[in-house]
Design an enzyme around this catalytic site. Structure first.
Site, PDB file in Angstrom:
ATOM      1  N   ASN A  38      35.185   4.196 -10.240  1.00 58.55           N
ATOM      2  CA  ASN A  38      35.106   3.534 -11.540  1.00 58.55           C
ATOM      3  C   ASN A  38      35.907   2.238 -11.468  1.00 58.55           C
ATOM      4  O   ASN A  38      36.945   2.180 -10.830  1.00 58.55           O
ATOM      5  CB  ASN A  38      35.689   4.428 -12.642  1.00 58.55           C
ATOM      6  CG  ASN A  38      35.421   3.852 -14.014  1.00 58.55           C
ATOM      7  OD1 ASN A  38      34.295   3.908 -14.499  1.00 58.55           O
ATOM      8  ND2 ASN A  38      36.425   3.269 -14.630  1.00 58.55           N
ATOM      9  N   ASP A  63      45.950  -8.745 -29.164  1.00 58.15           N
ATOM     10  CA  ASP A  63      44.692  -8.249 -28.592  1.00 58.15           C
ATOM     11  C   ASP A  63      43.472  -9.063 -29.027  1.00 58.15           C
ATOM     12  O   ASP A  63      43.601 -10.119 -29.632  1.00 58.15           O
ATOM     13  CB  ASP A  63      44.540  -6.760 -28.943  1.00 58.15           C
ATOM     14  CG  ASP A  63      43.690  -6.017 -27.923  1.00 58.15           C
ATOM     15  OD1 ASP A  63      43.252  -6.632 -26.939  1.00 58.15           O
ATOM     16  OD2 ASP A  63      43.467  -4.815 -28.122  1.00 58.15           O
TER      17      ASP A  63
HETATM   18 MN    MN Z   1      32.819   3.296 -15.823  1.00 58.46          MN
END
Ligand code: MN
Length: 442
Positions: free
Chosen positions: A146, A259
């Protein structure tokens, strides 16, 4: 030539989309202040003389839709179609024995993150934050990779706070490792080609390797090398790699941090990343991104625009789409075939992208990349009495204590069907081609 950050910088330079700063700059506040100026100028900025010696800093690579068009070798309005076309065929990465990211290798006590020019972005930020790192990890059972972008707060010479939380894939992966009492091995690539960053921010199913998406965007396998201290692979031509472990059963305060909505996220108990090795290229370039900047938006937008485009195309004839300048509202231009169709188009968009809050549907003669043009269509073509699609109590952006994002509004800002004689926009012959400079000399 294999695409990397440096080839991308060369491309921007040749297209006159790069500013080079030679004066010495401080990564604390001074660099982000200049980043704002570069954003206004619509150019990437390379800081060549940083007060942390040995490193350069790059920012604002994705300064505009035109840069996306350059990277995808197409026109600005066709970038999304090019994306859809390319990601159909993932290309797995290719393992190579070495690469420039191994030029310098530092392990154990040689690691000192304080040497890196990590940028302190906003006045109330808790400290310096890594904001453009591709975090690589593997599922404990399947070994499937990932890649994601997670913010990381500098805490010590070998320690970063890292924000990850299920259902985000990295959070799910860590949960599995932690339940079995194991620290999660991770590697962070800073300074990759924008295709790697875009792939890392693409919403895909759990178990899809984002480096395969990067390959599809590149139309060639991404070259990767093995890490020094963890069982992971990273881009061979990245600028900087941080290797280490996210600790099991440990949480520490992290934040505040300015953010993507321009607000500060509060202090939270988040994960801890112990860094065991740092490798980097010679004369490395540290990449940083200001959350909420246009660069941040363009990074996140394209994959989501593609999702919306595919869904809305089943309901209407889509001309162009834009999720800028935030990723919470979009403008879609269509060739309207039926009255009411714009509301169906908006409903389709909301259906595939939960964070979407406003969807303005305009005619194909409106430039969705120009907010003035979208506002013009809203002001002159929309009917508030019957052109609105209000959806209360829907799923929206999750961190929302005031329930600001749990409802949606579609706006039909298209002209009445078959009334082009009334709604044809006036033109001035030659206005697109004439150059004022040619008239300034006698
Ligand atoms: Mn992913």
């Amino acid at each position: 030539m294999h695409k990397d950050l440096r080839s991308c910088i060369e491309l921007l330079k040749s297209a006159d989309r790069l500013i080079t700063v030679k004066k010495q700059v401080d990564p604390r506040f001074e660099v982000p202040a200049l980043m704002r100026a570069a954003e206004k100028a619509g150019k990437a900025v390379l800081f060549e003389n940083v007060s942390k010696p040995g490193f350069r800093i790059i920012n604002n690579i994705l300064s505009s839709r035109e840069v996306l068009a350059l990277l995808f070798e197409t026109s600005p309005e066709k970038v999304v179609n090019e994306w859809i076309d390319r990601v159909k065929n993932p290309i797995p990465p290719e393992l190579v024995s070495s690469g420039p990211v191994k030029d310098i290798v530092r392990k154990g006590s040689e690691v000192n993150l304080n040497d890196l020019p990590i940028v302190t972005h906003c006045s109330k930020d808790a400290g310096p934050f890594v904001t453009a790192g591709c975090v690589v990890a593997k599922d404990l059972d399947t070994g499937i990779r990932n890649v994601s972008i997670n913010r990381m707060q500098l805490k010590d010479r070998d320690k970063l706070g890292i924000r990850m939380m299920p259902p985000q894939h990295l959070g799910l992966i860590h949960e599995k490792w932690e339940k079995r009492g194991k620290n999660l091995e991770v590697a962070v690539a800073i300074g990759a080609h924008p295709f790697e960053l875009m792939a890392a921010t693409t919403p895909v199913a759990y178990g899809v390797d984002e480096f395969g998406i990067a390959g599809s965007l590149r139309r060639e396998p991404l070259k990767v090398v093995k890490c020094e201290t963890v069982d992971l692979e990273v881009p061979a031509a990245a600028e900087i790699i941080l290797e280490g472990e996210v600790l099991a059963g440990v949480r520490e305060p992290e934040g505040p941090f300015g953010d993507f909505m321009q607000y500060y996220v509060p202090v939270m108990d988040n994960h801890v990343f112990k860094v065991k090795a740092v490798t980097h290229r010679k004369d490395p370039i540290y990449q940083t991104i200001q959350a909420s900047s246009l660069e941040d938006t363009y990074l996140l937008a394209l994959s989501r625009e593609a999702k919306i485009h595919e869904a809305v195309s089943k309901a209407a004839e889509v001309h162009a789409i834009s999720l800028a300048p935030t990723i919470l509202a979009c403008a879609i231009s269509i060739k309207k075939r039926f009255e009411g169709e714009p509301k169906n188009a908006a409903a389709a968009a909301f259906g595939v992208y939960p964070w979407l809050k406003y969807c303005v549907v305009v005619d194909h003669d409106v430039n969705v990349f120009d907010m003035n043009d979208v506002w013009w269509a809203m002001a002159t073509r929309s009917r508030p009495d019957k052109g609105l699609l209000l959806i209360p109590h829907a799923l929206g952006f999750p961190r929302d204590p005031f329930e600001i994002h749990q409802s949606k509004l579609g706006i039909d800002a298209t002209a009445p069907l078959n009334q082009w004689e009334e709604f044809e926009r006036k033109t001035v012959p030659g206005a697109d081609l004439i150059r004022l400079e040619d008239y300034l000399l006698p």
